[in-house]
Design a protein around this motif. Structure first.
Motif, PDB file in Angstrom:
ATOM      1  N   PRO A   1       0.990  -1.775   0.271  1.00 49.36           N
ATOM      2  CA  PRO A   1       0.054   0.129   0.040  1.00 49.36           C
ATOM      3  C   PRO A   1       0.784   1.395   0.267  1.00 49.36           C
ATOM      4  CG  PRO A   1      -0.271  -1.356   2.488  1.00 49.36           C
ATOM      5  CD  PRO A   1       0.611  -1.808   1.537  1.00 49.36           C
ATOM      6  N   TYR A   2       0.018   2.083  -0.472  1.00 49.85           N
ATOM      7  CA  TYR A   2       0.958   3.991  -0.758  1.00 49.85           C
ATOM      8  C   TYR A   2       1.943   3.358  -0.861  1.00 49.85           C
ATOM      9  CZ  TYR A   2      -1.838   3.278   3.586  1.00 49.85           C
ATOM     10  OH  TYR A   2      -2.725   3.329   4.742  1.00 49.85           O
TER      11      TYR A   2
ATOM     12  N   ARG B   1       2.909   4.701  -4.317  1.00 54.41           N
ATOM     13  CA  ARG B   1       3.315   5.556  -4.744  1.00 54.41           C
ATOM     14  C   ARG B   1       3.906   7.300  -3.537  1.00 54.41           C
ATOM     15  NH1 ARG B   1       0.965   9.232  -8.790  1.00 54.41           N
ATOM     16  NH2 ARG B   1       0.887  11.294  -7.809  1.00 54.41           N
ATOM     17  N   PHE B   2       3.212   7.729  -2.706  1.00 51.95           N
ATOM     18  CA  PHE B   2       3.620   7.275  -1.513  1.00 51.95           C
ATOM     19  C   PHE B   2       5.242   8.124  -1.331  1.00 51.95           C
ATOM     20  CE2 PHE B   2       3.453   8.717   3.327  1.00 51.95           C
ATOM     21  CZ  PHE B   2       3.943  10.352   3.087  1.00 51.95           C
TER      22      PHE B   2
END
Lengths: 355, 347, 570
Positions: free
Chosen positions: C100-101, C103-104
């Protein structure tokens, strides 16, 4: 006087002459096809005409004025030509309208005039409804038409096409061929069209120029090229053909391997060495029985393969000497593999080729 | 046109020359004409090695005193200032008006290169001890300060604290000390030379094995004390420690039993100062009682001005055993000091 | 002759490409060859400019010099290893799993890339100095350890390696992640269909294909570490050792030993060239890293029960490289001292006040930094654009030489270039020392390879026929470049501009030798402030620099460029 003249045009990359001593005259308003396999120099010739590259030798004249010569070439933008590219080269950041209007804007026409001209060409190319779309939103055929419209709208003196249909699927390609011919008939721009597809050339061209290894093999009308090839290369490249080789034994007869003597109705014979004889697939008569005519221009062979193609049957026949002859016969002539057949080569269909 | 220009140059240099002659004897005064001329120039560029906050404060005070003249303070370590002046002047770049470093050797060299202007403020001639300014009037002792041992009194008890330089070699201080670099700081260069004369290089050889944290500027060790990064400084500016004490940081100074190295910081006007009048005005301000008192109060610097009153609680100079600088000797040893130092301390 | 009213094209202007070519070749030659010439001249001569090899003899016979070389090479090699160890798993997690995340994470890695390494090193001083470092204080408080005990010592060889790796691992990360993005899934599917389990596919097919990218990234990281000045100056000098760059810098102390500095720069130059050749060889040999990834989206591995573990790993790395350092800078900027606890009582605007109002260098330095950043980025991008055009389109004979010249500075470490430029331009002939020009020249030279590389790869993505279509319709070469190519390259051009801009404002190695009072830059005053121990002020300045640069980058990304729009709709 021809409108576009190529005189001794040569382009070398290093020691390799990609275009070698090409001489060609293109009449005003005619559509000339440069035809040849890849690497034959046809695209280089086109780019020389466009001015993207400078010749190493010879020159190009348009309307009697020299535009290309070593060290003295006008840039592409000063030639009043337009070009259709293999990739269409539509600018992805401009709409269809903007793409088409670009050349007119460069010519500093008034806004109104541009609108009139663009609308007109868009309707001719059946693109009016798509004017505000971006190229990425168009199908291949639509992109091709935008590319055409963009090239035609500036009313060029010369129109250049570089394999314009090679990215389209078969149906569309056929349709676009006629479209291009239709537009040419409508506008009569002097056009140079590069392709490797012979049927494309046959459909569109007034004059076909067959190129090979940087030089011109033969130039002539579609009929000339097809009916009266002057070299083995041209005969092979345009339409399917069988080539037989042998020595000339009389004024018009060539003795080939396996006892086949071919009397040729046309063509030229090699002064010394082998002469090639070209006979098109569908010009050979196939039968189960020995033809009644003379002893020349006929030979017996064995069917090696036979394929049913709906409209006709396609035969491969092995003749003495080991050669394989390809021919077609009506659906009704069905001879099984392994059986003996007779092949008859009518002299009027045998063309002797000195080269 | 060229003739006219040449005449002007000749005239101005003649005036300057005669003026210099006069200043050398009894110092120049701050006249309204000088202030006016300085104001026209608008800026004075001050290359200094004094702590950046002190130098900036001094600049601000000057700007308040003479509105309309901006002080551009360029602070770096003494050796960097020196290197910079050397690079600039030898390549024909004239940025600086007034220069000040804590390494007395520098001014001998500047003088040799004829890079300094002559002329001292009246106040220096009147008030300063004779040996604290150049007999040719090219520079004067702007400040003096000591390089001292100091410690965090909350981390080290007073009875455990070192009393002198020799105590620093005690293994219990291994990994506890911070010290500045002679290649960067003029103060430390002076101190290193003085201590090596007093105790010999063996002292530094042993000190080098104490895992000393090596910083560059002599302003930095006191700041490492303040951060609590090291509890003890082997050397560093006394004035920075004073300022920490004023700010309430628990630090104490040790004046070593062997002696504490004194460093004299000279100041001078550059011969090719781009703002000659502002430079003279600022230069005279540097030596005024006001500035010197500010240096003492805010900056913790020692002053040669007899009018300056030391803050209560600070040990007066006369009660400290001082190691006086030997400019000539140090100049000759410069390369050797740096080489030895690198050998013992790694950088 | 004319067949219609529109027949005559308006433009029969001359072709500028030849003069432009000559001009660019001259500019690049001056930028690159001139400093190299002086560097070599000084290295091989004595102060009387007589030929000698004595400088090298001195170099080799000086144990301190040999030590600094040894340490620098060791440090750089370890940085390479550490960067790979951090970056490769992270890149795989981000590019090829359902982490998850992701991109972040990529954004935060970019943030650590943008952080000037010297600022990172200072932040790590605040965090992990043995006594005052926040981590060590916490360690003592939490575990009730004696006051002189510590967990980390950033002033050490290991600390230096760590602090540099934190800001060089993005090179490996970016290259590996991009390579993983491009490994087409059918290669992996082919392995899977032959019966390989996902782990086998990963280790036998996927990872071997990104090894060249990883090695190439590692070589860049090593190169960066080897030629970096700021971090070693901040962390190695207090620890009592020199690396080669700080050693060269110390040779500039009074009295400057220019010949020796020049000589010491030569091995660094040679080492750099060797590393770059190595990188080229690695990338060239296994061509499959540059794939025309046509075949489908990359395969995504499901992490399943390992997801929390993977997330923890990635988050941990980001804490170390971005989150903790910035938190430390923010805390230091707004509290009295670095060991003050965080509360309303210890909150202060003292440092902000000092930097903005008391510290006279701030405004000049900020102005100079931004001015040079914008100028360098603009000039560099413009030159790179034209050079990569001439090279990509082979429009002039010998255009290739421009590419070579534009790439050459990559082999010149910043500090070496600094020495070369100082020798070239800080003399009575040019008198450029002390002006912004010498810095502009330095930055242009340093950033040219990056700019050129970015734009020339962008040019390969633009079909030449797009320009030819414009020319045959009547546009001159420059007009086609401006109206057709530039808008289509807009994203790349803006990216290049920002890249160069960021590279410029974080430059310290060459800058440190070339600035004077009037040409101060923020990077240099940060370095100067660090020497006098003003961490609060540094934090304020560092944060200010980052905020301003992000703002400039944001504005740049909004700039219209050329005619037309960036992207087609839909």
């Amino acid at each position: 006087m021809a409108f576009v003249e190529l005189v001794g045009l040569t382009k070398q990359f290093g020691s390799l002459a990609v275009v070698n001593q090409v001489n060609l005259n293109i009449e005003k308003g005619s559509l000339v096809c440069l035809l040849g396999p890849s690497g034959c120099g046809k695209t280089t010739t086109l780019r020389l005409i466009a001015g993207f590259i400078e010749p190493s030798g010879g020159e190009i004249r348009v309307g009697g004025k020299r535009i290309s010569a070593p060290g003295a070439s006008a840039p592409p933008e000063a030639r009043n030509m337009s070009m259709i590219f293999q990739s269409y080269a539509l600018w992805p950041h401009m709409t269809v309208y903007e793409n088409v209007a670009y050349g007119l804007r460069l010519r500093k026409l008034s806004k109104d005039e541009i609108r009139v001209r663009v609308d007109e060409i868009l309707s001719i190319t059946k693109l009016s409804a798509l004017a505000e779309r971006y190229p990425a939103e168009l199908s291949g055929g639509q992109q091709q038409r935008v590319s055409l419209a963009r090239a035609l709208v500036i009313k060029p003196e010369t129109l250049l096409l570089d394999e314009p249909l090679s990215n389209l699927d078969a149906n569309l390609r056929e349709e676009m061929r006629f479209e291009i011919r239709r537009l040419h008939d409508a506008f009569r721009y002097t056009t140079v069209y590069v392709t490797h597809d012979q049927s494309e050339a046959m459909t569109t061209a007034d004059l076909i120029v067959v190129m090979n290894q940087g030089g011109i093999e033969q130039a002539g009308s579609p009929e000339d090229i097809y009916q009266r090839p002057e070299s083995e290369f041209v005969a092979r490249f345009i339409g399917g053909t069988n080539i037989f080789r042998g020595k000339k034994i009389s004024a018009d007869t060539v003795a080939c391997e396996g006892g086949l003597n071919l009397r040729c109705g046309s063509g030229s014979f090699a002064a010394q060495g082998d002469t090639a004889v070209s006979v098109r697939h569908h010009d050979i008569l196939l039968s189960e029985h020995k033809p009644t005519a003379s002893d020349t221009n006929a030979i017996a062979g064995t069917v090696a393969r036979q394929i049913y193609l709906g409209s006709h049957r396609d035969y491969l026949v092995t003749i003495p000497g080991g050669e394989t002859v390809r021919t077609v016969a009506p659906v009704s002539v069905a001879i099984p593999v392994g059986q003996q057949v007779w092949l008859n080569f009518p002299p009027e269909n045998c063309r002797a080729l000195a080269r | 046109m060229w003739g006219k220009r040449a005449a002007i140059i000749a005239l101005t240099s003649a005036v300057a020359w005669s003026a210099n002659l006069a200043y050398a004897q009894d110092g120049y005064k701050v006249t309204p004409e000088l202030i006016e001329a300085a104001r026209k120039e608008g800026t004075v560029v001050f290359y200094t090695a004094t702590d950046v906050a002190v130098a900036e404060k001094l600049g601000k005070t000057f700007e308040e005193e003479y509105p309309g003249i901006k002080v551009q303070v360029e602070r770096a370590g003494s050796e960097r200032v020196f290197q910079r002046i050397g690079q600039e002047l030898s390549t024909g770049v004239y940025n600086a008006d007034v220069v000040e470093t804590s390494d007395a050797v520098h001014f001998q060299m500047f003088k040799k290169q004829s890079w300094l202007a002559s002329g001292l403020p009246e106040e220096v001639i009147k008030e300063w001890p004779k040996e604290e300014y150049d007999p040719d009037g090219q520079f004067a002792a702007y400040r003096a300060h000591l390089s001292v041992i100091a410690y965090r009194s909350d981390m080290i008890k007073e009875e455990d604290a070192p009393k002198g330089l020799a105590d620093l070699l005690d293994p219990k201080w291994k990994g506890k000390m911070v010290k500045a670099h002679p290649g960067y700081s003029g103060t430390i260069m002076t101190a290193t030379y003085a201590i090596s004369k007093l105790l010999g290089w063996e002292y530094f050889e042993k000190l080098g094995k104490q895992e000393v944290m090596q910083v560059q500027s002599s302003t930095e060790p006191p700041k490492k004390l303040a951060q609590g990064e090291r509890p003890l400084e082997a050397d560093g500016n006394e004035y920075n420690v004073f300022r920490l004490i004023d700010d309430g940081v628990p630090v104490k100074i040790v004046y070593a039993t062997e002696g504490t190295p004194l460093t004299v910081g000279n100041a001078a006007i550059l011969a090719k100062a781009p703002h000659p009048n502002a430079a003279k005005l600022f230069y005279s301000f540097l030596f005024s009682l006001k500035a010197q008192q500010l240096n003492s109060d805010f900056g913790g610097l020692r002053s040669f001005h007899p009018g300056v009153k030391e803050k209560a609680g600070r040990t007066p100079l006369k009660d400290i055993k001082l190691l006086m600088p030997d400019v000539a000797g140090q100049e000759a040893e410069l390369e050797n000091i740096k080489a030895k130092y690198e050998e013992y301390f790694g950088t | 002759m004319a067949s219609s009213a529109y027949a005559t094209p308006f433009n029969r202007g001359i072709d500028f490409s030849k003069p432009v070519f000559i001009l660019l070749a001259a500019i690049l030659a001056v930028l690159v060859l001139f400093p190299l010439f002086w560097l070599l001249l000084y290295a091989f001569t004595d102060p009387a400019r007589q030929f000698t090899l004595m400088n090298f003899v001195k170099l080799v016979s000086d144990p301190a010099m040999r030590r600094s070389f040894g340490l620098a090479i060791g440090m750089a090699a370890l940085v390479g290893v550490l960067a790979c160890a951090i970056a490769t798993p992270m890149a795989w997690l981000v590019a090829r799993t359902d982490l998850p995340y992701a991109r972040f994470v990529r954004i935060l890695v970019t943030a650590s890339f943008v952080t000037p390494p010297f600022l990172g090193a200072i932040a790590w001083e605040i965090l992990a100095a043995p006594n005052s470092g926040i981590f060590n204080i916490l360690y003592r408080v939490l575990f009730d350890r004696p006051t002189d005990d510590y967990l980390f010592n950033i002033y050490s060889f290991a600390g230096l390696v760590f602090a540099i790796a934190c800001y060089t691992f993005p090179y490996v990360f970016t290259l590996v992640a991009n390579a993983l993005d491009r490994v087409p899934s059918d290669l992996e599917d082919a392995s899977a269909i032959l019966g390989a389990k996902w782990l086998t596919t990963l280790s036998r097919v996927t990872l071997p294909m990104v090894v060249p990218a990883m090695l190439a990234g590692a070589l860049i990281a090593i190169l960066q570490a080897l030629t970096m000045f700021g971090s070693p100056a901040i962390l190695a000098l207090p620890a009592g050792f020199h690396v080669i760059t700080t050693k060269i810098w110390s040779l500039f102390q009074f009295p400057p030993k220019l010949e020796l500095a020049a000589a010491a720069a030569i091995p660094l130059l040679i080492l750099t060239i060797l590393l770059l050749r190595g990188q080229k060889w690695i990338l060239g040999r296994k061509g499959y890293t540059v794939l025309g990834g046509k075949s489908g989206a990359p395969r995504v591995t499901e992490l399943g029960k390992f997801k929390p573990l993977a997330l923890l790993f990635v988050f941990g790395i980001l804490c170390l490289t971005v989150i903790f350092p910035y938190a430390a800078l923010i805390k230091t900027a707004f509290t009295e001292t670095i060991d003050a606890s965080i509360s309303w009582d210890s909150f202060t605007l003292k440092h902000l006040n000092f930097v903005l109002f008391d510290f006279s260098a701030t405004r000049l330095a900020l102005f100079n930094t931004l001015l040079l950043g914008v100028l360098t980025a603009t000039v560099c991008t413009a030159i790179s654009l034209v050079v990569s055009y001439l090279v990509a389109r082979k429009s002039v004979m010998g255009a290739g030489i421009l590419g070579v010249l534009a790439t050459a500075p990559v082999a010149i470490p910043g500090i070496v270039l600094g020495v070369g430029l100082f020798l070239s331009y800080a003399n009575p002939t040019f008198k450029l020392y002390g002006t912004l020009w010498i810095l502009l020249i330095a930055f242009m030279t340093i950033e040219m390879p990056a700019g050129y590389q970015q734009l020339s790869s962008a040019f390969q993505g633009v079909h030449p026929e797009l320009e030819e279509a414009s020319r045959i319709l009547g546009a001159s070469r420059l007009k086609a470049l401006w109206q057709i190519t530039a808008p289509m390259l807009r994203t790349s051009v803006v990216a290049t501009w920002c890249f160069v801009f960021i590279g410029t404002i974080r430059e310290l190695s060459a800058t440190i030798l070339l600035t004077t009072a009037n040409t101060k830059l923020v990077s240099v005053i940060i370095y100067d402030l660090n020497e006098s121990g003003d961490l609060g002020a540094i934090s304020v300045l560092g944060l200010m620099l980052m905020v301003v640069s992000f703002f400039v980058v944001y504005i740049a990304s909004k700039m219209p460029l050329g005619a037309g729009r960036l992207q087609p709709r839909g």
